[in-house]
Design an enzyme around this catalytic site. Sequence first.
Site, PDB file in Angstrom:
ATOM      1  N   GLY A 112       0.697  -1.331  -0.054  1.00 45.78           N
ATOM      2  CA  GLY A 112       0.120   0.091  -0.121  1.00 45.78           C
ATOM      3  C   GLY A 112       0.803   1.139   0.041  1.00 45.78           C
ATOM      4  O   GLY A 112       0.405   2.344  -0.465  1.00 45.78           O
ATOM      5  N   GLU A 115       1.631   1.661  -3.484  1.00 46.87           N
ATOM      6  CA  GLU A 115       0.364   2.242  -4.140  1.00 46.87           C
ATOM      7  C   GLU A 115      -0.013   3.689  -3.827  1.00 46.87           C
ATOM      8  O   GLU A 115      -0.411   4.438  -4.633  1.00 46.87           O
ATOM      9  CB  GLU A 115      -0.853   1.463  -3.783  1.00 46.87           C
ATOM     10  CG  GLU A 115      -0.811  -0.070  -4.193  1.00 46.87           C
ATOM     11  CD  GLU A 115      -1.759  -1.036  -3.625  1.00 46.87           C
ATOM     12  OE1 GLU A 115      -1.603  -1.365  -2.412  1.00 46.87           O
ATOM     13  OE2 GLU A 115      -2.705  -1.450  -4.380  1.00 46.87           O
ATOM     14  N   GLU A 135       2.671  -8.482  -1.801  1.00 47.82           N
ATOM     15  CA  GLU A 135       1.424  -8.851  -1.594  1.00 47.82           C
ATOM     16  C   GLU A 135       1.169 -10.467  -1.749  1.00 47.82           C
ATOM     17  O   GLU A 135       0.795 -11.192  -0.868  1.00 47.82           O
ATOM     18  CB  GLU A 135       0.063  -8.201  -2.130  1.00 47.82           C
ATOM     19  CG  GLU A 135      -0.167  -6.940  -1.728  1.00 47.82           C
ATOM     20  CD  GLU A 135       0.622  -5.609  -2.327  1.00 47.82           C
ATOM     21  OE1 GLU A 135       1.559  -6.169  -3.099  1.00 47.82           O
ATOM     22  OE2 GLU A 135       0.322  -4.558  -2.057  1.00 47.82           O
TER      23      GLU A 135
HETATM   24  N1  COA Z   1       2.145  -4.065   8.704  1.00 48.63           N
HETATM   25  C1  COA Z   1       2.089  -4.121  10.195  1.00 48.63           C
HETATM   26  N2  COA Z   1       3.067  -3.956  10.627  1.00 48.63           N
HETATM   27  C2  COA Z   1       4.383  -3.839  10.155  1.00 48.63           C
HETATM   28  C3  COA Z   1       4.464  -3.695   8.731  1.00 48.63           C
HETATM   29  C4  COA Z   1       2.926  -3.890   7.929  1.00 48.63           C
HETATM   30  N3  COA Z   1       3.036  -3.668   6.566  1.00 48.63           N
HETATM   31  N4  COA Z   1       5.565  -3.569   8.110  1.00 48.63           N
HETATM   32  C5  COA Z   1       6.324  -3.417   9.112  1.00 48.63           C
HETATM   33  N5  COA Z   1       5.606  -3.595  10.466  1.00 48.63           N
HETATM   34  C6  COA Z   1       5.931  -3.648  11.761  1.00 48.63           C
HETATM   35  C7  COA Z   1       6.767  -4.686  12.029  1.00 48.63           C
HETATM   36  O1  COA Z   1       5.679  -5.938  12.536  1.00 48.63           O
HETATM   37  C8  COA Z   1       7.710  -4.323  13.166  1.00 48.63           C
HETATM   38  O2  COA Z   1       6.575  -4.335  14.661  1.00 48.63           O
HETATM   39  P1  COA Z   1       7.150  -4.709  15.988  1.00 48.63           P
HETATM   40  O3  COA Z   1       8.314  -4.026  16.437  1.00 48.63           O
HETATM   41  O4  COA Z   1       5.983  -4.344  16.755  1.00 48.63           O
HETATM   42  O5  COA Z   1       7.279  -6.294  15.771  1.00 48.63           O
HETATM   43  C9  COA Z   1       7.959  -2.988  12.924  1.00 48.63           C
HETATM   44  O6  COA Z   1       7.010  -2.495  11.845  1.00 48.63           O
HETATM   45  C10 COA Z   1       9.412  -2.951  12.295  1.00 48.63           C
HETATM   46  O7  COA Z   1       9.435  -3.694  11.431  1.00 48.63           O
HETATM   47  P2  COA Z   1      10.694  -4.802  11.101  1.00 48.63           P
HETATM   48  O8  COA Z   1      10.196  -5.941  10.143  1.00 48.63           O
HETATM   49  O9  COA Z   1      11.184  -5.209  12.380  1.00 48.63           O
HETATM   50  O10 COA Z   1      11.730  -3.978  10.543  1.00 48.63           O
HETATM   51  P3  COA Z   1      12.750  -4.418   9.404  1.00 48.63           P
HETATM   52  O11 COA Z   1      13.753  -3.395   9.131  1.00 48.63           O
HETATM   53  O12 COA Z   1      13.405  -5.786   9.784  1.00 48.63           O
HETATM   54  O13 COA Z   1      12.196  -4.792   8.100  1.00 48.63           O
HETATM   55  C11 COA Z   1      10.461  -4.448   6.190  1.00 48.63           C
HETATM   56  C12 COA Z   1      11.383  -3.922   7.171  1.00 48.63           C
HETATM   57  C13 COA Z   1       9.552  -3.229   5.804  1.00 48.63           C
HETATM   58  C14 COA Z   1      11.311  -5.095   5.295  1.00 48.63           C
HETATM   59  C15 COA Z   1       9.600  -5.352   6.755  1.00 48.63           C
HETATM   60  O14 COA Z   1       8.875  -4.727   8.040  1.00 48.63           O
HETATM   61  C16 COA Z   1       8.393  -5.838   5.906  1.00 48.63           C
HETATM   62  O15 COA Z   1       8.621  -6.588   5.239  1.00 48.63           O
HETATM   63  N6  COA Z   1       7.273  -5.423   6.212  1.00 48.63           N
HETATM   64  C17 COA Z   1       6.085  -5.957   5.502  1.00 48.63           C
HETATM   65  C18 COA Z   1       6.018  -5.372   4.083  1.00 48.63           C
HETATM   66  C19 COA Z   1       4.739  -5.809   3.432  1.00 48.63           C
HETATM   67  O16 COA Z   1       4.552  -7.125   3.298  1.00 48.63           O
HETATM   68  N7  COA Z   1       4.062  -5.002   2.925  1.00 48.63           N
HETATM   69  C20 COA Z   1       2.861  -5.439   2.059  1.00 48.63           C
HETATM   70  C21 COA Z   1       1.485  -5.622   3.129  1.00 48.63           C
HETATM   71  S1  COA Z   1       0.198  -5.813   2.088  1.00 48.63           S
END
Ligand code: COA
Length: 266
Positions: A112, A115, A135
């Site tokens: 998102g 997006e 996704e």
């Molecule tokens: N939704 C909810 N929470 C999210 C999030 C999301 N899309 N992306 C990150 N967070 C949260 C994590 O759960 C974590 O929370 P916590 O500390 O309570 O566990 C916090 O943000 C930090 O993220 P973290 O994953 O520890 O950081 P990172 O530097 O290791 O990785 C990303 C960063 C962006 C690569 C990884 O967070 C990620 O892959 N996020 C999801 C991306 C995704 O799939 N987006 C599409 C959603 S439809």
Amino acid sequence: MNTYQNLKVNIENGICTITINRPDKMNALNRETVQEIGAAVKEANENKSVSSMIITGEGAKAFAAGADIKEFMGLTKEQGMAMAKAGQDVFQSIEDCPKPVIAAVNGFALGGGCELAMACHLRIASENAKFGQPEVNLGLIPGYGGTQRLIRYVGRSKGLELMMTAEMINAHKALELGLVNYVVPQEELHAKCVGILNEIKTKSPFAVGAAIRAANAYDGVSPNPIYGAKGIGFETELAEFGKCFVSEEIKEGISAFLEKRKPNFN
Ligand code: COA
């Protein structure tokens, strides 16, 4: 000005900067944040002292790392569709905004978040920015207009590849693909956006809005060698071109040219 739970909003020299403020959650877009972005853009559009907007994320790591994944748990088909519709409507309102909106992409723009950046009129990325539609890793597809907008920016072939592989691309790759307009060092990101918006501010606001409306009506139809220009995109261009002649601003623009001076549209 309204107060928001998940946003910081600041107006300076006519530029409204809307900052998603959930840095500990990578600025993930929960429903409330999406609704607040819609409300903040509407408020800025209705505010006569605002000429343009910047949307960005708090901190140095993330623009927005996608929809809030926790909110997907246990949704029914109908609830999923309602969630996507609400997001699509807000993002469409950004794309339809007659005042220019720039995404200052300061880090991860995933799902998102990507997006949201694509719904803005221009995208300026910092060197550490990363883009992706991950996704399918979750058993989902983009639902806030991403399947349509990504293909418009990078073409069907590359767009489908990015959606099917969930590959994350860096800012320079995004520039090469045409997804972003510029890549700059993070400390220069805001200034670059302000520079572009200050340049646009010297132009006719009515004409800028008309260009947005015409571009948004693009329907992929090319001029036909036998029948000429057809389709809703060309028709919208005609209508918007005509409307420019009714606006006071064309008089100022043409007079300024003939009098060899800079136009003053304010
Ligand atoms: N939704 C909810 N929470 C999210 C999030 C999301 N899309 N992306 C990150 N967070 C949260 C994590 O759960 C974590 O929370 P916590 O500390 O309570 O566990 C916090 O943000 C930090 O993220 P973290 O994953 O520890 O950081 P990172 O530097 O290791 O990785 C990303 C960063 C962006 C690569 C990884 O967070 C990620 O892959 N996020 C999801 C991306 C995704 O799939 N987006 C599409 C959603 S439809």
